[in-house]
Scaffold this active site. Structure first.
Site, short mmCIF file in Angstrom:
data_model
loop_
_atom_site.label_atom_id
_atom_site.label_comp_id
_atom_site.label_asym_id
_atom_site.label_seq_id
_atom_site.Cartn_x
_atom_site.Cartn_y
_atom_site.Cartn_z
CD GLN A 28 -18.79 36.79 -24.86
OE1 GLN A 28 -20.03 36.55 -25.70
NE2 GLN A 28 -18.56 38.09 -24.43
CE LYS B 215 -22.74 38.81 -26.94
NZ LYS B 215 -21.35 38.62 -27.08
CG ASP C 125 -18.36 38.45 -32.39
OD1 ASP C 125 -19.71 39.16 -32.26
OD2 ASP C 125 -18.14 37.73 -31.68
#
Ligand code: NAD
Length: 293
Positions: free
Chosen positions: A96, A52, A119
């Site tokens: 994460q 990412k 997200d």
């Protein structure tokens, strides 16, 4: 049979975003900024976060990786999230998953400012998505919808079967496929570990999205001819002949299923790269809301 090339499509999206960033810089503006928080040393998580961050760099975004030790307390992580929420130079950030067992994932996700929740996991964004309002859409299902859109695959009125009901893939996928939009308007069956006679259901499907994480689960005899097959699964299967000691394997028995499918995503190179591209897309959306673009 057409292979849905997620790698190429993700590269196209990244190139489009890079062009937009160049234009911003020419106008004397700052570039979008994504931050990622990683707690602990999980190998797969390190790989995901690493790619990412590298993708951000490649397209000219700013990126910040905040790596915290495994022993980080929930309170310390929540403080870090507060700092990111308050930092005007950060447009969006992700934490994460999975988090170490001693940290309450729900509490952490709830602490993220919905305006920076790229997200799309916060209930505010999830609720907006379900109500057809503009929101950050979770990157994996968003990437699948984008792949369908760019390949101009019409799923209206078709029977879509989703395998897996996780909050990050299966559940939002079922919502997006059924939304009154294009692509969308599918008739959706959401299946999971308690579903009975799954094969009878998948055999009736015009489109199958498999997101359970069991290698080669979806066999050739479980799909009908002409079906559209989307494989979300990513499992590291030990393989001593491979330099890394494992191979990445999807949920779909690719060699058999591709003989029957009209469209199919490979693993790797299908849904995975699209997930990162859509995270970058969401970050651009966050940026354009904050900055005067
Ligand atoms: P999860 O473990 O949270 O959920 C798995 C789901 O599968 C559950 O809802 C469960 O009910 C269902 N399930 C389990 N066994 C089943 C069975 N025998 N029959 C039917 N349903 C069954 O998983 P997740 O986070 O949604 O991830 C699923 C897979 O997708 C994993 O391999 C993960 O690594 C991968 N993944 C890939 C991406 C990507 O970018 N490609 C992103 C997220 C997750």
């Amino acid at each position: 049979m057409t292979i849905l090339d997620g790698k190429q499509t993700a590269n196209d999206i990244k190139t489009e975003l890079a062009v937009r960033v160049d234009q911003l810089i020419l106008q004397g503006k700052r570039s979008p900024h994504l931050a990622a928080v990683l707690v602990g040393n999980d190998g797969a998580s390190l790989t995901y976060v690493g790619s990412k961050v590298r993708s951000c760099e490649r397209i000219g975004y700013e990126s910040t990786l905040i790596q915290l030790p495994e022993e980080t307390t929930e309170a310390e992580l929540l403080q870090q999230i507060d700092r990111l929420n308050a930092n005007a130079a950060v447009d969006g950030f992700i934490v994460q998953l999975p988090l170490p067992k001693h940290i309450d994932e729900e509490k952490v996700l709830m602490a993220i400012d919905p305006d920076k929740d790229v997200d799309g996991f916060h209930p505010t964004n999830f609720g907006k998505m379900a109500l057809d309002m503009e929101s950050f859409i979770p990157a994996t299902p968003y990437g699948i919808m984008e792949l369908l859109r760019r390949y101009q695959i019409d799923i209206s009125g078709k029977h879509a079967v989703v395998i897996g009901r996780s909050h990050i893939v299966g559940r939002p996928m079922s919502i997006l496929l059924s939304r009154k939009s294009s692509p969308g308007n599918a008739t959706v069956t959401l299946t999971h570990s308690r579903t009975k006679n799954l094969a009878a259901i998948t055999k009736e499907a015009d489109i199958v999205v498999s997101a359970l994480g069991v290698p080669n689960f979806l066999k050739g005899n479980m799909v009908k001819k002409g079906a559209i097959i989307i494989d979300v699964g990513i499992t590291r299967v030990p393989d001593s002949s491979h330099p890394k000691g494992y191979v990445i394997t999807g949920d779909v028995d690719y060699e058999r299923v591709k003989e029957k499918a009209s469209f199919i995503t490979p693993v790797p190179g299908g849904v995975g790269p699209m997930t990162i591209a859509m995270l970058l897309q969401n970050t651009y959306l966050a940026y354009s809301r904050h900055a005067d673009v």
